[in-house]
Design a protein around this motif. Sequence first.
Motif, short mmCIF file in Angstrom:
data_model
loop_
_atom_site.label_atom_id
_atom_site.label_comp_id
_atom_site.label_asym_id
_atom_site.label_seq_id
_atom_site.Cartn_x
_atom_site.Cartn_y
_atom_site.Cartn_z
N LYS A 27 0.83 -1.19 0.00
CA LYS A 27 0.00 0.00 0.00
C LYS A 27 0.87 1.24 0.00
CE LYS A 27 -2.39 -1.59 3.50
NZ LYS A 27 -3.36 -1.75 4.56
N GLY A 28 1.97 1.20 0.67
CA GLY A 28 2.87 2.34 0.69
C GLY A 28 2.21 3.55 1.29
N ASP A 29 2.36 4.67 0.62
CA ASP A 29 1.85 5.93 1.13
C ASP A 29 0.56 6.38 0.45
OD1 ASP A 29 2.92 6.44 -1.32
OD2 ASP A 29 4.17 8.11 -0.69
N CYS A 30 -0.24 5.46 -0.02
CA CYS A 30 -1.49 5.80 -0.71
C CYS A 30 -2.52 6.31 0.28
CB CYS A 30 -2.06 4.57 -1.43
SG CYS A 30 -1.15 4.14 -2.90
N HIS A 80 -0.40 -8.35 -15.15
CA HIS A 80 0.25 -7.17 -14.60
C HIS A 80 0.87 -6.32 -15.69
CE1 HIS A 80 -0.12 -8.52 -10.39
NE2 HIS A 80 -0.15 -9.71 -10.98
N ASN A 81 1.49 -6.97 -16.68
CA ASN A 81 2.11 -6.24 -17.79
C ASN A 81 1.07 -5.48 -18.59
OD1 ASN A 81 4.51 -7.37 -16.98
ND2 ASN A 81 4.58 -8.88 -18.62
N ALA A 82 -0.08 -6.09 -18.81
CA ALA A 82 -1.14 -5.41 -19.58
C ALA A 82 -1.56 -4.13 -18.87
CB ALA A 82 -2.33 -6.35 -19.78
N LEU A 83 -1.72 -4.18 -17.57
CA LEU A 83 -2.11 -2.99 -16.81
C LEU A 83 -0.98 -1.97 -16.79
CD1 LEU A 83 -4.14 -1.37 -15.24
CD2 LEU A 83 -3.49 -2.66 -13.18
N ASP A 84 0.25 -2.41 -16.60
CA ASP A 84 1.39 -1.49 -16.63
C ASP A 84 1.47 -0.76 -17.97
OD1 ASP A 84 2.11 -2.32 -14.08
OD2 ASP A 84 3.71 -3.65 -14.77
N LYS A 85 1.29 -1.50 -19.06
CA LYS A 85 1.32 -0.90 -20.39
C LYS A 85 0.21 0.14 -20.56
CE LYS A 85 3.14 -4.78 -23.12
NZ LYS A 85 2.74 -5.76 -24.17
N LEU A 86 -0.97 -0.18 -20.07
CA LEU A 86 -2.11 0.72 -20.21
C LEU A 86 -1.88 2.02 -19.44
CD1 LEU A 86 -5.01 1.28 -21.22
CD2 LEU A 86 -5.82 0.08 -19.17
N ILE A 87 -1.54 1.90 -18.18
CA ILE A 87 -1.31 3.09 -17.36
C ILE A 87 -0.12 3.87 -17.92
CG2 ILE A 87 -0.60 3.90 -15.08
CD1 ILE A 87 -2.29 1.57 -13.91
N VAL A 112 -5.07 -4.17 -7.90
CA VAL A 112 -5.79 -3.12 -7.18
C VAL A 112 -4.79 -2.06 -6.72
CG1 VAL A 112 -7.20 -2.59 -5.14
CG2 VAL A 112 -7.69 -4.63 -6.50
N GLN A 113 -3.62 -2.48 -6.24
CA GLN A 113 -2.59 -1.52 -5.84
C GLN A 113 -2.21 -0.60 -7.00
OE1 GLN A 113 0.55 -4.21 -4.41
NE2 GLN A 113 0.54 -3.05 -2.50
N LYS A 114 -1.98 -1.17 -8.16
CA LYS A 114 -1.59 -0.37 -9.33
C LYS A 114 -2.69 0.61 -9.71
CE LYS A 114 1.56 -3.84 -11.07
NZ LYS A 114 2.19 -4.44 -12.22
N ALA A 115 -3.93 0.15 -9.70
CA ALA A 115 -5.05 1.03 -10.02
C ALA A 115 -5.15 2.15 -8.99
CB ALA A 115 -6.35 0.23 -10.08
N LEU A 116 -4.98 1.81 -7.75
CA LEU A 116 -5.02 2.79 -6.67
C LEU A 116 -3.95 3.87 -6.87
CD1 LEU A 116 -6.02 3.72 -3.87
CD2 LEU A 116 -4.42 2.09 -2.87
N ARG A 117 -2.74 3.47 -7.19
CA ARG A 117 -1.64 4.43 -7.41
C ARG A 117 -1.95 5.35 -8.59
NH1 ARG A 117 1.94 5.46 -3.67
NH2 ARG A 117 3.60 5.75 -5.16
N ALA A 118 -2.67 4.85 -9.59
CA ALA A 118 -3.02 5.67 -10.75
C ALA A 118 -4.23 6.57 -10.48
CB ALA A 118 -3.30 4.77 -11.96
N GLY A 119 -4.98 6.28 -9.42
CA GLY A 119 -6.17 7.05 -9.11
C GLY A 119 -7.44 6.52 -9.74
#
Length: 146
Positions: free
Chosen positions: A1-4, A61-68, A95-102
């Motif tokens: 989660k880090g600092d989200c 995960h790669n598909a989401l990374d590419k999209l963002i 979910v973490q990646k989506a959260l970081r992107a907003g």
Amino acid sequence: KGDCAPLKAARIEWNKEILFALPDKLRQAQQVFKHTGGLHASALFSVDGRLIGYKEDVGRHNALDKLIGSRLMEGNNNFEQMILVLSGRISFELVQKALRAGISTIAAVGAPSSLAVELAEEFGMTLIGFLKADRFNVYSGREELL
């Protein structure tokens, strides 16, 4: 989660009829999947169901990374009024990646993990699983659906 921090996006109300159409729209966009049947996809749609962008990869995960990443490289960093649609299951890390992107709403044709649901609830995300043409399950953010 880090600092989200919890998402502070304006409330988005999702029409179930628009949600029902998203899996088919994602499949239609998946050009490589049509030929191989073996790729995952991540897509962003507007509130009215318009495809904003999608990416495919052998890894979820790669598909989401590419999209963002592609959106950010284009100078588009506002994800608040969009829904992320995944072709597979929803993991904690996605979910973490989506959260970081907003991104405040995630829907997938597969199931979420229990950790994904916990994280979505903690940060105020809407999480939808088993999205089909006529039904879906809501795991978090039920109040966002019309």
